[in-house]
Motif scaffolding. Structure first.
Motif, PDB file in Angstrom:
ATOM      1  N   TYR A 221     -73.148  37.663  43.795  1.00 44.78           N
ATOM      2  CA  TYR A 221     -74.361  38.338  44.264  1.00 44.78           C
ATOM      3  C   TYR A 221     -74.120  39.845  44.245  1.00 44.78           C
ATOM      4  O   TYR A 221     -72.976  40.313  44.273  1.00 44.78           O
ATOM      5  CB  TYR A 221     -74.752  37.871  45.672  1.00 44.78           C
ATOM      6  CG  TYR A 221     -73.654  37.963  46.712  1.00 44.78           C
ATOM      7  CD1 TYR A 221     -73.407  39.152  47.407  1.00 44.78           C
ATOM      8  CD2 TYR A 221     -72.870  36.853  47.015  1.00 44.78           C
ATOM      9  CE1 TYR A 221     -72.397  39.235  48.354  1.00 44.78           C
ATOM     10  CE2 TYR A 221     -71.856  36.922  47.963  1.00 44.78           C
ATOM     11  CZ  TYR A 221     -71.625  38.117  48.639  1.00 44.78           C
ATOM     12  OH  TYR A 221     -70.623  38.195  49.574  1.00 44.78           O
ATOM     13  N   GLY A 222     -75.215  40.605  44.165  1.00 45.03           N
ATOM     14  CA  GLY A 222     -75.076  42.058  44.120  1.00 45.03           C
ATOM     15  C   GLY A 222     -74.198  42.498  42.964  1.00 45.03           C
ATOM     16  O   GLY A 222     -74.381  42.056  41.824  1.00 45.03           O
ATOM     17  N   PRO A 223     -73.196  43.341  43.227  1.00 43.06           N
ATOM     18  CA  PRO A 223     -72.341  43.839  42.140  1.00 43.06           C
ATOM     19  C   PRO A 223     -71.489  42.766  41.480  1.00 43.06           C
ATOM     20  O   PRO A 223     -71.040  42.938  40.346  1.00 43.06           O
ATOM     21  CB  PRO A 223     -71.453  44.880  42.843  1.00 43.06           C
ATOM     22  CG  PRO A 223     -71.454  44.473  44.276  1.00 43.06           C
ATOM     23  CD  PRO A 223     -72.823  43.912  44.535  1.00 43.06           C
ATOM     24  N   SER A 224     -71.281  41.632  42.171  1.00 41.74           N
ATOM     25  CA  SER A 224     -70.430  40.594  41.571  1.00 41.74           C
ATOM     26  C   SER A 224     -71.182  39.702  40.592  1.00 41.74           C
ATOM     27  O   SER A 224     -70.585  38.818  39.978  1.00 41.74           O
ATOM     28  CB  SER A 224     -69.765  39.740  42.663  1.00 41.74           C
ATOM     29  OG  SER A 224     -70.713  39.010  43.398  1.00 41.74           O
ATOM     30  N   VAL A 225     -72.492  39.914  40.428  1.00 39.39           N
ATOM     31  CA  VAL A 225     -73.220  39.169  39.402  1.00 39.39           C
ATOM     32  C   VAL A 225     -72.691  39.548  38.016  1.00 39.39           C
ATOM     33  O   VAL A 225     -72.483  38.691  37.148  1.00 39.39           O
ATOM     34  CB  VAL A 225     -74.740  39.423  39.484  1.00 39.39           C
ATOM     35  CG1 VAL A 225     -75.472  38.756  38.321  1.00 39.39           C
ATOM     36  CG2 VAL A 225     -75.291  38.917  40.810  1.00 39.39           C
ATOM     37  N   GLY A 226     -72.456  40.847  37.797  1.00 33.68           N
ATOM     38  CA  GLY A 226     -71.870  41.289  36.532  1.00 33.68           C
ATOM     39  C   GLY A 226     -70.486  40.702  36.330  1.00 33.68           C
ATOM     40  O   GLY A 226     -70.101  40.340  35.209  1.00 33.68           O
ATOM     41  N   PHE A 246     -73.833  33.003  37.440  1.00 32.05           N
ATOM     42  CA  PHE A 246     -75.143  32.997  38.085  1.00 32.05           C
ATOM     43  C   PHE A 246     -75.213  33.992  39.242  1.00 32.05           C
ATOM     44  O   PHE A 246     -74.212  34.233  39.935  1.00 32.05           O
ATOM     45  CB  PHE A 246     -75.454  31.611  38.670  1.00 32.05           C
ATOM     46  CG  PHE A 246     -75.697  30.544  37.657  1.00 32.05           C
ATOM     47  CD1 PHE A 246     -76.937  30.413  37.039  1.00 32.05           C
ATOM     48  CD2 PHE A 246     -74.698  29.641  37.326  1.00 32.05           C
ATOM     49  CE1 PHE A 246     -77.173  29.403  36.108  1.00 32.05           C
ATOM     50  CE2 PHE A 246     -74.919  28.626  36.406  1.00 32.05           C
ATOM     51  CZ  PHE A 246     -76.166  28.515  35.794  1.00 32.05           C
ATOM     52  N   GLU A 247     -76.419  34.511  39.472  1.00 33.36           N
ATOM     53  CA  GLU A 247     -76.720  35.204  40.722  1.00 33.36           C
ATOM     54  C   GLU A 247     -76.965  34.131  41.768  1.00 33.36           C
ATOM     55  O   GLU A 247     -77.542  33.087  41.486  1.00 33.36           O
ATOM     56  CB  GLU A 247     -77.958  36.086  40.528  1.00 33.36           C
ATOM     57  CG  GLU A 247     -78.274  36.992  41.714  1.00 33.36           C
ATOM     58  CD  GLU A 247     -79.114  36.302  42.761  1.00 33.36           C
ATOM     59  OE1 GLU A 247     -78.935  36.620  43.955  1.00 33.36           O
ATOM     60  OE2 GLU A 247     -79.939  35.427  42.406  1.00 33.36           O
ATOM     61  N   LEU A 248     -76.506  34.369  42.977  1.00 33.79           N
ATOM     62  CA  LEU A 248     -76.510  33.377  44.046  1.00 33.79           C
ATOM     63  C   LEU A 248     -77.856  32.679  44.225  1.00 33.79           C
ATOM     64  O   LEU A 248     -77.947  31.446  44.166  1.00 33.79           O
ATOM     65  CB  LEU A 248     -76.100  34.062  45.361  1.00 33.79           C
ATOM     66  CG  LEU A 248     -76.229  33.257  46.652  1.00 33.79           C
ATOM     67  CD1 LEU A 248     -75.332  32.037  46.623  1.00 33.79           C
ATOM     68  CD2 LEU A 248     -75.895  34.142  47.856  1.00 33.79           C
ATOM     69  N   GLU A 249     -78.908  33.443  44.440  1.00 31.48           N
ATOM     70  CA  GLU A 249     -80.206  32.835  44.733  1.00 31.48           C
ATOM     71  C   GLU A 249     -80.792  32.155  43.494  1.00 31.48           C
ATOM     72  O   GLU A 249     -81.442  31.108  43.603  1.00 31.48           O
ATOM     73  CB  GLU A 249     -81.169  33.886  45.272  1.00 31.48           C
ATOM     74  CG  GLU A 249     -82.375  33.323  45.996  1.00 31.48           C
ATOM     75  CD  GLU A 249     -82.018  32.588  47.289  1.00 31.48           C
ATOM     76  OE1 GLU A 249     -82.850  31.775  47.745  1.00 31.48           O
ATOM     77  OE2 GLU A 249     -80.916  32.816  47.835  1.00 31.48           O
TER      78      GLU A 249
END
Length: 358
Positions: A221-226, A246-249
């Motif tokens: 999520y946030g910066p860790s999506v990249g 994946f992005e969390l949501e």
């Protein structure tokens, strides 16, 4: 001795030190652009690991420099996209400088001659350099192995520094704050050997299980999506099993339905406002698959055998600088553990037929 991905992983700390020591010289041309034009709406053109790196640093740069960043895939931009009227700076990113789609996208912008352009690359004389007002050195040199490791981390660090310089130029970051931010970067860099050691131990502990998994999902999520997307890139390139970042949501809106007992989830835990939601997701799926792993930036309060704790006290927005390294190492170790020889090229005529590189 034959070079491997691990050769370059072990070079990451030194490369980062050199980038940090030489950033004023390497980013002098970028400094001139921001001092003169004060651009606030940046368009970034990048694909693959370069796009993953820029997605990783987007939120840090936006916060530090008070700018707006749009990232576009070059191929779609060439054939379907356009540059917004509000865009006042275009940055193309290509580590090797030979990405056909990124070159064509930059050409499209360069021909308009409406906004200043720059290219971020490790090869200053590569084809892409011909189509930008300014060429910026990533500072990682050449990676002879075709699976980017130190280049990703170097791109992240150089981009973070660009954000800090922009923040200073725009009056968003003062002298003391600038030094504090540089110290934060240096502290993270000094932790890299420990991250490597911890990850190697983690793989050794879980190698039999990791080597047997047929499907991975990496959630951030946030910066860790990249970072999750870069994990997807590394795993699919090397392990060659289906893997998605994946992005969390977004993961919770459909993709989770494919989870079964053979499926593995890797959760990137970087603290912040969504930490509790991530933990709830991991707890939920731990009863459906035993292959739930975490890579945690901070020390876990309750030690979990399947959590790789990096024990780094750092700003969540800086996490991409070091969170990708465990994924790079795991990709390589699982690959070799499965008996795949990355020195043997596959799809050898791909670039020639599809013309993805020039």
């Amino acid at each position: 001795m034959q070079e491997t991905m691990m050769t370059y992983v072990h070079e990451e700390q030194q490369v980062c030190r050199e980038i940090l020591n030489n950033y004023e010289r390497n980013l002098a041309s970028f400094q001139q652009i921001i001092n003169k034009k004060k651009p606030r709406n940046w368009l970034i053109l990048a694909t693959g690991s370069s796009a993953n790196a820029m997605l990783s640093v987007k939120y840090y740069i936006e916060k530090v420099a008070d700018v707006s960043i749009e990232i576009q895939e070059p191929f779609n931009f060439v054939h379907y996209g356009k540059i917004r009227q509000s865009a006042d700076f275009v940055l193309a990113v290509s580590q090797g400088g030979h990405s056909y789609s990124t070159i064509e996208a930059l050409k499209k912008v360069y021909r308009e001659d409406r906004v200043p352009t720059a290219v971020l690359t490790s090869k200053l004389d590569s084809p892409i350099a011909k189509y930008a007002d300014t060429v910026i050195d990533i500072g990682c040199g050449v990676e002879k192995v075709g699976f980017v490791t130190k280049g990703f981390t170097a791109t992240v660090l150089t981009s973070l520094l660009m954000g800090i310089l922009a923040g200073v130029s725009y009056g968003e970051v003062g002298v003391k704050e600038k030094q504090r931010k540089l110290d934060e970067l240096n502290k993270a860099i000094e932790h890299i050997p420990i991250i490597i050691r911890k990850t190697e131990q983690f793989y050794t502990q879980h190698c039999k299980e990791l080597n047997s998994i047929p499907r991975f999902a990496i959630v951030g999520y946030g910066p860790s999506v990249g970072t999750a997307k870069e994990g997807e890139t590394k795993f699919t390139e090397t392990i060659r099993v289906p893997t998605q970042g994946f992005e969390l949501e977004a993961y919770m809106h459909g993709p989770y339905l494919e989870v079964n007992k053979n499926y593995s989830l890797i959760f990137l835990k970087t603290g912040g406002v969504l930490a509790e939601r991530m933990e709830k997701l991991k707890e939920y799926f731990s009863s459906y698959t035993e292959h739930c792993f975490s890579i945690s930036m901070n020390e876990e309060s309750e030690r979990d055998a399947k959590t790789l704790s990096l024990d780094i006290e750092s700003n969540e927005l800086l996490s991409p600088l070091f969170m990708a390294i465990p994924l790079q190492i795991l990709a390589y170790r699982i690959t070799t553990g499965k008996g795949i020889d990355l020195g043997v090229r596959i799809f050898d005529d791909f670039d020639k037929v599809l013309k993805s590189k020039v």
